[in-house]
Design a protein around this motif. Structure first.
Motif, PDB file in Angstrom:
ATOM      1  N   ALA A 235     -87.010 -17.067  88.601  1.00 34.48           N
ATOM      2  CA  ALA A 235     -88.182 -17.707  88.005  1.00 34.48           C
ATOM      3  C   ALA A 235     -89.329 -17.730  89.014  1.00 34.48           C
ATOM      4  N   THR A 236     -90.553 -17.780  88.519  1.00 33.55           N
ATOM      5  CA  THR A 236     -91.707 -17.854  89.409  1.00 33.55           C
ATOM      6  C   THR A 236     -91.951 -19.286  89.872  1.00 33.55           C
ATOM      7  N   VAL A 237     -91.586 -20.259  89.019  1.00 33.91           N
ATOM      8  CA  VAL A 237     -91.742 -21.671  89.352  1.00 33.91           C
ATOM      9  C   VAL A 237     -90.417 -22.369  89.090  1.00 33.91           C
ATOM     10  N   GLY A 238     -90.017 -23.209  90.026  1.00 30.11           N
ATOM     11  CA  GLY A 238     -88.777 -23.954  89.823  1.00 30.11           C
ATOM     12  C   GLY A 238     -88.350 -24.657  91.085  1.00 30.11           C
ATOM     13  N   SER A 239     -87.244 -25.356  90.989  1.00 29.71           N
ATOM     14  CA  SER A 239     -86.746 -26.148  92.108  1.00 29.71           C
ATOM     15  C   SER A 239     -86.145 -25.251  93.182  1.00 29.71           C
TER      16      SER A 239
END
Length: 245
Positions: A117-121
């Motif tokens: 993913a490009t954004v995430g934890s």
């Protein structure tokens, strides 16, 4: 008190250490007032949004539950391997968060299904923090392994775990020594596992982390508090480092 018995030591105020804790090697991992010792998982600075410090509480902000899209996770500046960690946390209705260990901020985040993913934890092994009754994640994963007190997406906490009523503080405790890790919630053990064991690797292979090489077997890593777009409160973040087993 029985005749001659010493008076019990008064509980230390939040974000302080008792004399007994100091003698046992504990120290504050968060001082209750500043961002010292913590930074963004994405950069060297502390997030400029998504977090606040109010009245001795470190708080994530509500933004509709979008994972890491506001300030993002925060991590310790230091890396840890062998330690005992305690954290008080308080949920708000429907909230999702987590405490992660052995965090490797250089790895790309992944989606709930395991895709890059490009954004995430940031990636690490997670003590799940969740409102099991209201958040849909409680019914996802396998056999309840995304519920509060679980090793997220790998090992479920027992169904009869002890969870404080909504709006009251819970106590998370983590023991990490060598490859042995234990999770405790409000004084009751919820999960125990050996990093790198055959069973651990089987669990990883069946999880969303299956494509991350050596997941959870790193020799050390950062400790993380997760920003998942819901309001969650933290305080009394304490640690004592241990010798390897």
């Amino acid at each position: 008190l029985a005749h001659g018995a010493p008076a019990p030591e008064a509980a230390a105020p939040p974000n302080t250490l008792s004399a007994a804790e100091k003698a046992a090697g504990w120290r504050l991992l968060w001082d209750g007032k500043t961002t010292d010792g913590w930074r963004s998982a994405k950069s060297d600075g502390f997030p400029t949004q998504g977090w606040s410090i109010e009245n001795g509480v470190l708080k994530t902000h509500e933004n509709g539950g979008h994972e890491s899209k506001a300030g993002g996770d925060i991590i310790t500046e230091k890396r840890f391997a062998n330690f005992e960690l305690t954290v008080d946390f308080k949920l708000t209705p429907g909230a999702n968060s987590g405490i992660k260990l052995f965090v490797q901020p250089g790895l790309a985040p992944i989606s709930g299904a395991g895709a890059t993913a490009t954004v995430g934890s940031a990636i690490g092994i997670e003590f799940q923090i969740l409102d099991d009754a209201r958040h849909p994640d409680a019914k996802l994963g396998r056999d309840g392994n995304r519920t509060v007190g679980s090793l997220y997406d790998l090992i479920p906490a027992p169904g009869d775990k002890k969870v404080s009523p909504m709006g009251e503080w819970n106590l998370a405790r983590v023991l990490s020594q060598g490859n042995h890790v234990e999770f405790w919630l409000n004084g009751v053990k919820t999960v125990e596992f050996e990093r790198g064991s055959a069973r651990f690797r089987e669990l990883v292979a069946a999880s969303k982390y299956r494509d991350i090489s050596g997941f959870g077997e790193w020799k050390d890593g950062h400790i993380l508090l997760q920003e998942h777009g819901n309001e969650v409160w933290f305080r009394n973040v304490k640690i004592r480092e241990l010798s390897a087993r």
